[in-house]
Design an enzyme around this catalytic site. Structure first.
Site, PDB file in Angstrom:
ATOM      1  CE  LYS A 608       6.620 -58.794 -30.838  1.00 33.40           C
ATOM      2  NZ  LYS A 608       8.024 -58.510 -31.291  1.00 33.40           N
ATOM      3  N   GLY A 610       8.592 -62.055 -24.901  1.00 33.88           N
ATOM      4  CA  GLY A 610       9.862 -61.788 -24.233  1.00 33.88           C
ATOM      5  C   GLY A 610      10.901 -62.854 -24.522  1.00 33.88           C
ATOM      6  CB  THR A 611      11.093 -65.543 -27.079  1.00 35.01           C
ATOM      7  OG1 THR A 611      10.868 -64.699 -28.200  1.00 35.01           O
ATOM      8  CG2 THR A 611       9.799 -66.265 -26.744  1.00 35.01           C
ATOM      9  CB  SER A 706       3.060 -57.270 -28.658  1.00 32.10           C
ATOM     10  OG  SER A 706       4.410 -57.408 -29.006  1.00 32.10           O
ATOM     11  CD1 TRP A 811      13.930 -55.206 -15.744  1.00 40.11           C
ATOM     12  CD2 TRP A 811      15.895 -55.312 -14.696  1.00 40.11           C
ATOM     13  NE1 TRP A 811      13.696 -54.876 -14.438  1.00 40.11           N
ATOM     14  CE2 TRP A 811      14.904 -54.946 -13.763  1.00 40.11           C
ATOM     15  CE3 TRP A 811      17.220 -55.414 -14.249  1.00 40.11           C
ATOM     16  CZ2 TRP A 811      15.186 -54.693 -12.422  1.00 40.11           C
ATOM     17  CZ3 TRP A 811      17.495 -55.191 -12.911  1.00 40.11           C
ATOM     18  CH2 TRP A 811      16.489 -54.821 -12.005  1.00 40.11           C
ATOM     19  N   GLY A 828      10.553 -54.079 -27.399  1.00 34.47           N
ATOM     20  CA  GLY A 828      10.165 -52.983 -26.508  1.00 34.47           C
ATOM     21  C   GLY A 828       9.863 -51.742 -27.330  1.00 34.47           C
ATOM     22  NE  ARG A 829       8.760 -52.907 -33.672  1.00 36.54           N
ATOM     23  CZ  ARG A 829       8.778 -54.221 -33.826  1.00 36.54           C
ATOM     24  NH1 ARG A 829       8.001 -54.981 -33.087  1.00 36.54           N
ATOM     25  NH2 ARG A 829       9.573 -54.774 -34.705  1.00 36.54           N
ATOM     26  CE  LYS A 830       9.911 -45.670 -25.689  1.00 37.97           C
ATOM     27  NZ  LYS A 830      10.502 -46.931 -25.276  1.00 37.97           N
ATOM     28  CE1 TYR A 831       2.306 -52.011 -28.263  1.00 33.73           C
ATOM     29  CE2 TYR A 831       4.437 -52.278 -29.310  1.00 33.73           C
ATOM     30  CZ  TYR A 831       3.460 -52.742 -28.441  1.00 33.73           C
ATOM     31  OH  TYR A 831       3.643 -53.917 -27.762  1.00 33.73           O
TER      32      TYR A 831
HETATM   33  P1  A3P Z   1       6.955 -55.140 -27.430  1.00 39.21           P
HETATM   34  O1  A3P Z   1       8.002 -54.744 -28.405  1.00 39.21           O
HETATM   35  O2  A3P Z   1       5.604 -55.251 -28.026  1.00 39.21           O
HETATM   36  O3  A3P Z   1       6.969 -54.303 -26.204  1.00 39.21           O
HETATM   37  P2  A3P Z   1       9.807 -61.383 -28.388  1.00 39.21           P
HETATM   38  O4  A3P Z   1      11.239 -61.226 -28.156  1.00 39.21           O
HETATM   39  O5  A3P Z   1       9.285 -62.730 -27.894  1.00 39.21           O
HETATM   40  O6  A3P Z   1       9.366 -61.046 -29.758  1.00 39.21           O
HETATM   41  O7  A3P Z   1       9.078 -60.370 -27.420  1.00 39.21           O
HETATM   42  C1  A3P Z   1       9.224 -59.012 -27.569  1.00 39.21           C
HETATM   43  C2  A3P Z   1       8.648 -58.424 -26.316  1.00 39.21           C
HETATM   44  O8  A3P Z   1       9.499 -58.703 -25.225  1.00 39.21           O
HETATM   45  C3  A3P Z   1       8.560 -56.922 -26.362  1.00 39.21           C
HETATM   46  O9  A3P Z   1       7.312 -56.611 -26.884  1.00 39.21           O
HETATM   47  C4  A3P Z   1       8.734 -56.534 -24.895  1.00 39.21           C
HETATM   48  O10 A3P Z   1       7.547 -56.086 -24.315  1.00 39.21           O
HETATM   49  C5  A3P Z   1       9.135 -57.812 -24.187  1.00 39.21           C
HETATM   50  N1  A3P Z   1      10.297 -57.694 -23.305  1.00 39.21           N
HETATM   51  C6  A3P Z   1      10.389 -58.293 -22.109  1.00 39.21           C
HETATM   52  N2  A3P Z   1      11.572 -58.008 -21.555  1.00 39.21           N
HETATM   53  C7  A3P Z   1      12.244 -57.224 -22.399  1.00 39.21           C
HETATM   54  C8  A3P Z   1      13.532 -56.624 -22.364  1.00 39.21           C
HETATM   55  N3  A3P Z   1      14.320 -56.796 -21.314  1.00 39.21           N
HETATM   56  N4  A3P Z   1      13.890 -55.870 -23.398  1.00 39.21           N
HETATM   57  C9  A3P Z   1      13.072 -55.689 -24.449  1.00 39.21           C
HETATM   58  N5  A3P Z   1      11.856 -56.235 -24.536  1.00 39.21           N
HETATM   59  C10 A3P Z   1      11.437 -57.012 -23.524  1.00 39.21           C
END
Ligand code: A3P
EC number: 2.8.2.8
Length: 876
Positions: A608, A610-611, A706, A811, A828-831
């Protein structure tokens, strides 16, 4: 006539002169013989009193009785079971010998270089002593340390009941005779010693049996002896001295000379054992092991049970002229019986390759037959049918075929097939693991145990370990100095003395002393001709029996393996390494396999942060290639953190393509659960030690939130049932499902702890910490940093390749014709934003962790991310 008289007179005079002369000669011979004799004695031996005390002498008894009365007993609970070793330098020989024994005994230790002043490391941590025993390579460093440090050390030793072991070995510059500062006895050094014997009353003796040594000089003229005339100091090994001319007479008539003494601690409450030489003398080594045991209150002690299994490999295989004839087989049977008197249940374990049956000379073929007539006298294990190396078979089915042939042979000749043990020629396929071998062994023979010298490496032997893979227990095998070509005593490499030395207090003897379980591999040829196999084990058993209290026994392989992992349960899990990093491993690694299908870097998480975005951006680069997706765990391989690891490296490598250019292609893998895994750093460092590690950090509170949302959308029942506040605030009495969820939610956010763990296995320059907030808002700058860190080329221009997608709010990859490729709905969920109560709770929960993280980043010379700066401001 006067002339006659004159002649007579002259004659009488002459007679008298001759008699006088003869008498004079006799007297001078007697006198010079007397002086010569006395002179010789004076030069070579100490006055009688010093050496007249015999080893079993009852006058030594009082020592034993007094010993425990006044010294404080060791309380092992009050100290960690760690030995503090002060060495002269990192490379000093005796220091290394001390460490070797501690390592071989699997005792924990800490090394310090002894300074002139006697500086000490921290000795106490939270009221608990950090060390259970102190060892000085050079005892003079101990006795001459400054009084402040000495006071501290003595106080520590008396307070925690900790003993001291020290060594004194003279050199040409050291004093020949001196009083050891603070001790009521003299040390005489640079001497030759002889006729030494063990004090049978010494309470130190545990492994050591006080048998009588043959009289005679010991090797070297650099011995030191302790001259004792005080009842608080008990000799452990007595010795006579071959003294030089100016050797001073002993102070008191009752003085004894010892090469090892035991200070009973009656004087100041500290027990000490001092050695008047290094550990080259095998008996000193044995006494050293006993001293560690005694002074640690038997906490750092080796049990007296030793299990020995002798495999005879290559039955039927040897070249003609090197095999056993009927006499040899008879000798094998007789010796087996003989050995049973000293090694309970001793049975030779015979490994056969049926294809070569009856391929020796006529007498040797008869030997084969006698072996088969004596099938029930031995244990048996299968080798490959034709002695082929399993790693050369890529198809499991061809391995199976070979094994079936050998099994058929066994069944035809009444050889038992259910002992569950097998060995592969040249360790091939056992380690590094050729998974086909394991599978075939299971199928054909139901193998449960094997052994190898190769795990983790052949050398140093003391690091060899066991492991369990696919339910096959792999035991470490020891070497005994016999190889296929060691057939004649006289032709033993380096001369027969070398073999005898190894048995009599040398390498082989200490292999048995220091390993509770030893599996030795010998070969058919060692039992023909000079029968060196029999010679070795009979003499070894005798020597062990004479000098130690060890109880030797043999167990069938499967029982032996269970015993092994009972003793060393921590070894059950293997630790894989790159098969190409060790030449011996590379030689038995299948040509069809490569070591290039391993990642050059890992994105380790945490989840969570941004991996997935980083993953997407990375694979846009023309030289960066990821693993292919796992059907089970979605995109992540999750090899290093969990049970997939037990599937072995073949399984792992299958996820990666063979790179077209090993230098320029960058394979990588992203598994976000590696970050907080206990095992992942150690395992990764073992397999891919040069790999770079990338981690991303965001505010741990946001990460937790998240992750909770992520669990909810995956319909995790606990996450659906409990609110975020309930999850993060759950107390110790909360339902277990809630507690489990809480842990998974919060623990990855203990950033400093997890990073520290990675840093114990990887150097800081191999670790990149990315600010997750910056990755989210300014990915192209981050990707430039990543490219630089990886050293990947060509440089890829992310500012052109990425675009902000206002619809997604993140991005994304810019495609042709202005289209974008963004991450899926789950990223990039909506919550709703986290409420202030939760934020305040988490901010306080993570406070200490964040402070630690800031210190760590400071140490690493890395800038603090803005969220961390804000959090730290809250602390003030
Ligand atoms: P949320 O969905 O809570 O916003 P991971 O891939 O490690 O599980 O991390 C998911 C998180 O990456 C997302 O958390 C989001 O905030 C973040 N993120 C950073 N850059 C992003 C991108 N370019 N597109 C989508 N999510 C991104």
């Amino acid at each position: 006539m006067p002339s006659v008289n004159f002649i007579l007179k002259l004659h009488r005079h002459f007679q008298r002169t001759v008699i006088l002369l003869a008498t004079f000669c006799m007297v001078s011979i007697v006198i010079s013989a007397y002086y010569l004799y006395n002179g010789y004695k004076q030069e070579n031996e100490l006055p009688e009193t010093s050496s007249e005390v015999e080893c079993g002498d009852p006058q030594l008894m009082p020592y034993k009785l007094m010993e425990m009365k006044t010294t404080k007993p060791v309380d092992p609970l009050r100290t960690d079971l760690v030995v503090l070793v002060f060495v002269e330098s990192q490379y000093s020989t005796l220091g290394q010998d001390i460490i070797t024994i501690l390592e071989s005994s699997r005792f924990q230790f800490h090394i310090e270089i002894a300074s002139g002043k006697g500086d000490l490391p921290v000795l106490i941590d939270k009221n608990k002593g950090k060390y259970a025993l102190i060892v000085y390579e050079n005892i003079l460093k101990y006795v001459s340390m400054d009084s402040w440090n000495r006071g501290l050390l003595d106080k520590y030793c008396t307070e925690y009941g900790v003993g001291v072991i020290g060594f004194h070995k003279g050199n040409e510059n050291s004093l020949q005779s001196f009083q050891l500062k603070g001790f009521p006895f003299h040390v005489h050094s640079n001497l030759g010693v002889k006729d030494c014997c063990i004090n049978p009353h010494s309470p130190l003796l545990h492994l050591t049996k006080p048998s009588k040594l043959e009289k005679g000089p010991l090797l070297g003229n650099d011995w030191a002896v302790f001259q004792i005339n005080h009842t608080a100091y008990q000799p452990v090994i007595f010795a006579k001295v071959k003294a030089p001319e100016n050797f001073p007479p002993p102070a008191a008539l009752s003085a004894l000379y010892a090469t090892v003494i035991h200070d009973l601690g009656l004087h100041d409450g500290i027990q000490r054992v001092l050695f008047g030489n290094n550990l080259n003398f095998w008996l000193h080594k044995l006494i050293f092991i006993d001293a560690i045991s005694f002074l640690s209150g038997k906490k750092l002690t080796l049990s007296l049970d030793r299990y020995i299994l002798v495999d005879i490999d290559d039955i039927f295989v040897g070249k003609d002229g090197t095999r056993m004839n009927t006499n040899d087989v008879q000798a094998l049977l007789d010796t087996q019986n003989l050995l049973r008197a000293q090694i309970t249940n001793f049975t030779f374990n015979l490994g056969f390759s049926g294809k070569f049956y009856h391929t020796g000379t006529e007498e040797e073929d008869e030997g084969d037959d006698l072996l088969l007539r004596s099938v029930d006298e031995f244990w048996w294990f299968p080798h490959m049918w034709s002695h082929m190396q399993p790693h050369l078979f890529h198809n499991e089915s061809s391995l199976v075929e070979q094994m079936i042939l050998n099994k058929k042979f066994a069944l035809e000749h009444g050889i038992p097939t259910d002992l569950g043990y097998a060995v592969a020629p040249h360790h091939s396929g056992v380690y590094p693991v050729h998974v086909q071998l394991y599978d075939a062994w299971k199928k054909v023979w139901n193998i449960r145990v094997t052994s190898t010298e190769e795990y983790p490496h052949l050398k140093p032997a003391r690091y060899r370990r066991g492991f369990i893979h696919k339910n096959i227990m792999v035991l470490p095998r020891q070497t005994c100095g016999l190889f296929t070509h060691t057939i004649f005593y006289k032709e033993y490499p380096g001369g027969p003395k070398e073999l005898d030395k190894s048995i009599q207090g040398g390498e082989l003897f200490f292999t048995v002393v220091l390993n509770p379980i030893s599996i030795f591999m010998t070969h058919l040829s060692n039992y023909g001709n000079d029968r060196l196999g029999l010679y070795t084990f009979v003499n070894l058993a005798n020597f062990v029996h004479t000098w130690t209290n060890l109880k030797l026994q043999t167990l069938p392989p499967v029982q032996l393996a269970h015993k092994y992992f009972e003793l060393f349960p921590e070894q059950k899990d293997p630790l894989w390494q790159n098969p190409c990093d060790d030449k011996r491993h590379r030689d038995i690694w299948s040509k069809e396999k490569t070591c290039d299908r391993l990642p050059k870097f890992l994105v380790v998480g945490p989840q969570k942060t941004g991996t997935t975005a980083l993953y997407l951006f990375l694979i846009m680069h023309p030289s960066i290639i990821s693993n292919s997706p796992s059907p089970k765990t979605f995109e992540e391989v999750q090899f290093f953190n969990r049970n997939n690891y037990h599937r072995g490296i073949d399984w792992y490598m299958d996820f990666f393509p063979t790179p077209s250019n090993v230098t320029t292609d960058f394979l990588f893998e992203k598994s976000a659960n590696y970050f907080h895994s206990e095992e992942a750093p150690r395992r990764a460092a073992s397999l891919i030690p040069k790999a770079k590690i990338i981690t991303i950090l965001i505010d741990p509170s946001d990460r937790a939130y998240s992750w909770y949302q992520h669990q909810r959308s995956h319909e995790d029942p606990a996450a659906l049932k409990f609110s975020f506040y309930q999850v993060i605030t759950a107390g110790p009495r909360a339902p277990s499902e809630l507690r489990a969820l809480q842990k998974r939610c919060l623990a990855p956010g203990w950033y400093a702890t997890h990073i520290e763990r990675w840093l114990t296995y990887f150097p800081p320059y191999q670790l990149l910490i990315i600010d997750g907030q910056q990755l989210r808002t300014d990915p192209s700058t981050v990707m430039d940093e990543v490219q630089k860190f990886l050293g990947v080329s060509p440089h890829y221009n992310y500012s052109e390749a990425l675009t902000f997608d206002s619809h997604k709010g993140f991005w994304c990859q810019l495609l042709e014709e202005g289209k974008t490729k963004c991450l899926g709905k789950s990223k990039g969920r909506k919550y709703p934003p986290m409420d202030s109560e939760c934020r305040a709770f988490l901010s306080s929960y993570y406070r200490d962790h964040n402070v630690e993280l800031s210190k760590l980043l400071h140490k690493l010379g890395q800038p603090l991310p803005s969220w961390l700066r804000q959090e730290l401001q809250k602390v003030r």
